[in-house]
Design an enzyme around this catalytic site. Structure first.
Site, PDB file in Angstrom:
ATOM      1  N   SER A 125      32.206  47.328  36.664  1.00 29.82           N
ATOM      2  CA  SER A 125      32.722  46.308  35.685  1.00 29.82           C
ATOM      3  C   SER A 125      33.430  46.871  34.434  1.00 29.82           C
ATOM      4  O   SER A 125      34.349  46.080  33.831  1.00 29.82           O
ATOM      5  CB  SER A 125      31.737  45.181  35.328  1.00 29.82           C
TER       6      SER A 125
ATOM      7  N   HIS B 151      29.430  45.957  28.425  1.00 25.83           N
ATOM      8  CA  HIS B 151      30.690  45.161  28.260  1.00 25.83           C
ATOM      9  C   HIS B 151      31.328  45.418  26.958  1.00 25.83           C
ATOM     10  O   HIS B 151      30.773  45.749  25.927  1.00 25.83           O
ATOM     11  CB  HIS B 151      30.719  43.598  28.781  1.00 25.83           C
TER      12      HIS B 151
ATOM     13  N   ASP C  93      32.578  36.784  29.986  1.00 26.69           N
ATOM     14  CA  ASP C  93      31.310  36.726  30.617  1.00 26.69           C
ATOM     15  C   ASP C  93      30.265  35.656  30.439  1.00 26.69           C
ATOM     16  O   ASP C  93      29.154  35.597  30.509  1.00 26.69           O
ATOM     17  CB  ASP C  93      30.272  38.003  29.745  1.00 26.69           C
TER      18      ASP C  93
END
Length: 178
Positions: free
Chosen positions: A55, A95, A121
């Site tokens: 990701s 992230h 998210d």
């Protein structure tokens, strides 16, 4: 080879065997002390993490080992890569901070997104949670070793490999006499 290891073990007297067990215990306790020292030095509950998914590509790839810090006085900024835990999930997520809302009282809420993901998210957060707070942050990425964490991923995906490796290391420490 395994028979030779057991033959060495049978030839040891009790004192030698106890010495080997204590040596193994010292190795394990030394590793734990180093980990705790890193926790204090970095301010993070988990100073080293492995990237488990794609990701964050191309910034980080699956298997990259990240070094984290989490100092209280450092404010979170847009564009910074954070590792956070969400209520109900055991595995931390790596992230980038996408949006930040700072209040006058000094608190901040922020939204994250994986570089390789098409949406933010919010779908990963706990039900009803729209923003993350500083308490959710495990650390901030400060450095990496590419692909070193693949060993951890393989051991988690193939538990038999993990147990065989640990048994082999334990056997080596217990039988090796130097």
């Amino acid at each position: 080879m395994i028979d030779a290891m057991f033959d060495d073990l049978k030839r040891m007297n009790k004192r030698q065997f106890l010495y080997q067990v204590l040596s193994f215990g010292m190795i394990v306790s030394s590793a734990l002390m180093i980990w705790k020292g890193l926790m204090v030095f970095t301010g993070s509950e988990s100073p080293i993490v492995v990237v488990l998914s794609g990701s964050m590509e191309p910034a980080f790839f699956r298997g990259d080992l990240l070094f984290l810090t989490n100092y209280e006085e450092d404010p979170i900024r847009v564009g910074e890569i954070v590792v956070f835990k969400v209520e109900g999930r055991d595995i931390p997520i790596v992230h980038r901070v996408l949006k930040l809302h700072e209040r006058e009282n000094g608190t901040a809420k922020f939204l994250t997104k994986g570089d390789n993901n098409s949406v933010d998210d919010r779908g990963l957060y706990a039900p009803g949670q729209l923003w993350l707070a500083k308490k959710d942050v495990v650390g901030r990425a400060r450095g990496l070793l590419p692909y070193v964490g693949m060993v951890t991923i393989y051991m988690n995906e193939y538990p038999k490999v993990k147990y065989a490796l640990l048994a082999g290391l334990a056997g080596y420490v217990l039988i090796h006499r130097e």
